[in-house]
Design an enzyme around this catalytic site. Structure first.
Site, PDB file in Angstrom:
ATOM      1  N   LYS A 296       0.821  -1.215   0.000  1.00 59.67           N
ATOM      2  CA  LYS A 296       0.000   0.000   0.000  1.00 59.67           C
ATOM      3  C   LYS A 296       0.852   1.261   0.000  1.00 59.67           C
ATOM      4  O   LYS A 296       0.476   2.273  -0.583  1.00 59.67           O
ATOM      5  CB  LYS A 296      -0.973  -0.002   1.179  1.00 59.67           C
ATOM      6  CG  LYS A 296      -2.035  -1.067   1.019  1.00 59.67           C
ATOM      7  CD  LYS A 296      -3.286  -0.809   1.828  1.00 59.67           C
ATOM      8  CE  LYS A 296      -4.365  -1.807   1.412  1.00 59.67           C
ATOM      9  NZ  LYS A 296      -5.581  -1.730   2.155  1.00 59.67           N
TER      10      LYS A 296
ATOM     11  N   LYS B 282      -5.029  -9.597  -6.294  1.00 62.04           N
ATOM     12  CA  LYS B 282      -6.313  -9.854  -5.631  1.00 62.04           C
ATOM     13  C   LYS B 282      -7.345  -8.789  -6.013  1.00 62.04           C
ATOM     14  O   LYS B 282      -6.977  -7.643  -6.304  1.00 62.04           O
ATOM     15  CB  LYS B 282      -6.145  -9.939  -4.116  1.00 62.04           C
ATOM     16  CG  LYS B 282      -6.036  -8.631  -3.394  1.00 62.04           C
ATOM     17  CD  LYS B 282      -6.385  -8.795  -1.902  1.00 62.04           C
ATOM     18  CE  LYS B 282      -6.499  -7.400  -1.304  1.00 62.04           C
ATOM     19  NZ  LYS B 282      -7.414  -7.267  -0.217  1.00 62.04           N
TER      20      LYS B 282
ATOM     21  N   LYS C  42     -10.741  -3.265  -3.231  1.00 65.07           N
ATOM     22  CA  LYS C  42     -11.523  -2.023  -3.258  1.00 65.07           C
ATOM     23  C   LYS C  42     -10.685  -0.877  -3.794  1.00 65.07           C
ATOM     24  O   LYS C  42     -11.189   0.058  -4.378  1.00 65.07           O
ATOM     25  CB  LYS C  42     -11.939  -1.629  -1.844  1.00 65.07           C
ATOM     26  CG  LYS C  42     -12.978  -2.500  -1.205  1.00 65.07           C
ATOM     27  CD  LYS C  42     -13.467  -1.787   0.055  1.00 65.07           C
ATOM     28  CE  LYS C  42     -13.877  -2.758   1.119  1.00 65.07           C
ATOM     29  NZ  LYS C  42     -13.097  -2.683   2.341  1.00 65.07           N
TER      30      LYS C  42
HETATM   31  N1  AQP Z   1      -9.938 -10.505  -3.055  1.00 70.83           N
HETATM   32  C1  AQP Z   1     -10.338 -11.017  -1.917  1.00 70.83           C
HETATM   33  N2  AQP Z   1     -10.658 -12.320  -1.828  1.00 70.83           N
HETATM   34  C2  AQP Z   1     -11.093 -12.863  -0.659  1.00 70.83           C
HETATM   35  N3  AQP Z   1     -11.233 -12.150   0.486  1.00 70.83           N
HETATM   36  C3  AQP Z   1     -10.928 -10.836   0.442  1.00 70.83           C
HETATM   37  N4  AQP Z   1     -10.948  -9.850   1.371  1.00 70.83           N
HETATM   38  C4  AQP Z   1     -10.549  -8.699   0.814  1.00 70.83           C
HETATM   39  N5  AQP Z   1     -10.236  -8.876  -0.481  1.00 70.83           N
HETATM   40  C5  AQP Z   1     -10.454 -10.202  -0.752  1.00 70.83           C
HETATM   41  C6  AQP Z   1     -11.389 -10.050   2.750  1.00 70.83           C
HETATM   42  O1  AQP Z   1     -12.444  -9.142   3.000  1.00 70.83           O
HETATM   43  C7  AQP Z   1     -12.362  -8.642   4.320  1.00 70.83           C
HETATM   44  C8  AQP Z   1     -12.383  -7.120   4.212  1.00 70.83           C
HETATM   45  O2  AQP Z   1     -11.268  -6.524   4.668  1.00 70.83           O
HETATM   46  P1  AQP Z   1     -10.954  -4.973   4.530  1.00 70.83           P
HETATM   47  O3  AQP Z   1     -12.188  -4.157   4.428  1.00 70.83           O
HETATM   48  O4  AQP Z   1     -10.027  -4.678   5.630  1.00 70.83           O
HETATM   49  O5  AQP Z   1     -10.275  -4.876   3.143  1.00 70.83           O
HETATM   50  P2  AQP Z   1      -8.896  -5.411   2.654  1.00 70.83           P
HETATM   51  O6  AQP Z   1      -8.537  -6.729   3.222  1.00 70.83           O
HETATM   52  O7  AQP Z   1      -7.879  -4.326   2.815  1.00 70.83           O
HETATM   53  O8  AQP Z   1      -9.203  -5.680   1.131  1.00 70.83           O
HETATM   54  P3  AQP Z   1     -10.081  -4.809   0.178  1.00 70.83           P
HETATM   55  O9  AQP Z   1     -11.509  -4.854   0.617  1.00 70.83           O
HETATM   56  O10 AQP Z   1      -9.913  -5.215  -1.230  1.00 70.83           O
HETATM   57  O11 AQP Z   1      -9.486  -3.376   0.350  1.00 70.83           O
HETATM   58  P4  AQP Z   1      -8.058  -2.845  -0.131  1.00 70.83           P
HETATM   59  O12 AQP Z   1      -8.251  -2.371  -1.521  1.00 70.83           O
HETATM   60  O13 AQP Z   1      -7.834  -1.731   0.810  1.00 70.83           O
HETATM   61  O14 AQP Z   1      -7.057  -3.942  -0.046  1.00 70.83           O
HETATM   62  C9  AQP Z   1     -11.087  -9.259   4.941  1.00 70.83           C
HETATM   63  O15 AQP Z   1     -11.439 -10.412   5.686  1.00 70.83           O
HETATM   64  C10 AQP Z   1     -10.290  -9.661   3.737  1.00 70.83           C
HETATM   65  O16 AQP Z   1      -9.448 -10.756   3.979  1.00 70.83           O
END
Ligand code: AQP
Length: 332
Positions: free
Chosen positions: A111, A194, A197
């Site tokens: 990030k 992956k 968001k």
């Molecule tokens: N691609 C994915 N496949 C499976 N699980 C996923 N999670 C996130 N992306 C995937 C799971 O969703 C939950 C949300 O966690 P978060 O809101 O903290 O977001 P994150 O893990 O940082 O991932 P995002 O939603 O895609 O955001 P960014 O873009 O910021 O990385 C967690 O349980 C995560 O494992």
């Protein structure tokens, strides 16, 4: 009873990865555990947020939890910021987390990218706040997607370090629950990244709020290779985009990847993508509809969050008082 804790950040729209990797598992687990589900709004401050959007996203995420089947009468649903004990424990734990451990976190490296020195301290210490979120409830299990595995291992290390430092057996070492074939859903534009968001291309993900047309367009445009679908799962190994779409289909249809291949082996992607879109719409549309209904009454969402915050705070404050006692903080 064992206790689960998990959360999501109220940033941008939830996507299929969040749903298949985490949210859907929460719904399945909620009956068997004392369940606490958090909207981790403080975590979302680690990247710039527009205040009105953060407020809107907090309500939307609450609605998404409930629309997906998280039951507020059986689980605690609340916003992280409404229970200050998370932040206080985060400070205490940060004093037990060696820098070397934090430096290993790959999510920070991804990030922060090339501009590491410009990244905030909050982005760097994010995993310690995450450890506090979990440990302040003495959660025993944490259902998350695969990307959070490393942060969970750090949480266990920090819990162990605290227990050893004070000669206590206070924090349980929480077990990650990385469940189902879709624990890592990949981007529709690049099967090696992956679904996220924060990916700047909205074509890389299916948002839970996308309508049927948008879902169909996104799957139609999803990157694939020129070969027809293979007969065996082994043949997917060098084909990350094909593997991802098959995995999504299998997860949405509650079956094994091989069962999907038995049905579509030899088919062109155009045929498969149409079936995948129809399946995704059938699974997601009722949830999107329910979210819309819930969001029409923001007062009710706020009431659910307030009631959840009271219950969460009672538990968290009790544990924080015990932790303060262990470490010698005078509470006159
Ligand atoms: N691609 C994915 N496949 C499976 N699980 C996923 N999670 C996130 N992306 C995937 C799971 O969703 C939950 C949300 O966690 P978060 O809101 O903290 O977001 P994150 O893990 O940082 O991932 P995002 O939603 O895609 O955001 P960014 O873009 O910021 O990385 C967690 O349980 C995560 O494992």
């Amino acid at each position: 009873m064992n206790r689960i804790f998990s959360g999501m950040q109220p940033t941008n729209k939830l996507h299929l990865g969040n749903y298949l990797g985490a949210l859907r598992n929460w719904v399945a687990l909620q009956g068997g555990y004392d369940s606490i589900f958090c909207i981790v709004d403080l975590h979302s401050l680690t990247l710039p947020q527009e205040p009105a959007a953060l407020r809107r996203n907090t309500r939307e995420l609450t609605a998404a939890y409930i629309a997906a089947g998280v039951d507020p009468s059986r689980c605690i649903i609340f916003a992280q910021s409404s229970v200050p004990a998370h932040s206080e424990l985060s400070w205490i734990l940060s004093c037990h987390a060696p820098l070397g451990w934090i430096n290993r976190m790959t999510q920070f490296k991804e990030k922060a990218g090339k501009h590491r020195d410009a990244a905030s301290l909050g982005l760097y210490s994010y995993p310690v706040l995450m450890a506090a979120d979990i440990l302040v409830y003495k959660a025993t299990h944490v259902p998350v997607g695969e990307d959070q595995k490393q942060h969970l291992e750090l949480t266990r290390d920090i819990a162990g370090a605290f227990n050893r430092a004070y000669g206590v057996d206070y924090f349980p070492l929480p077990e990650p629950q990385i469940l189902g074939a879709a624990a890592r859903v990949m981007s529709l534009r690049d099967g090696t990244k992956k679904m996220s968001k924060s990916d700047e291309s909205d074509w890389s993900r299916i948002n839970l709020t996308d309508d049927a047309d948008m879902i169909a367009q996104k799957f139609r445009k999803a990157k694939t290779d020129p070969e027809p679908l293979p007969e065996t799962v082994e043949a997917l190994q060098q084909r990350p985009e094909a593997d991802n779409l098959i995995t999504i289909f299998a997860a949405l249809d509650d079956c094994e990847r091989q069962a999907v291949l038995d049905r579509f082996a030899g088919a062109q992607f155009s045929t498969f993508k149409t079936a995948l879109s129809d399946l995704a719409v059938a699974r997601l549309a009722p949830m999107t509809e329910e979210m819309r209904r819930l969001l029409a009454d923001p007062g009710e969402i706020d009431r659910i969050l307030r009631s959840g915050a009271l219950k969460a705070a009672e538990l968290a404050n009790r544990h924080l008082a015990e932790i303060q006692e262990i470490i010698g903080i005078l509470r006159p």
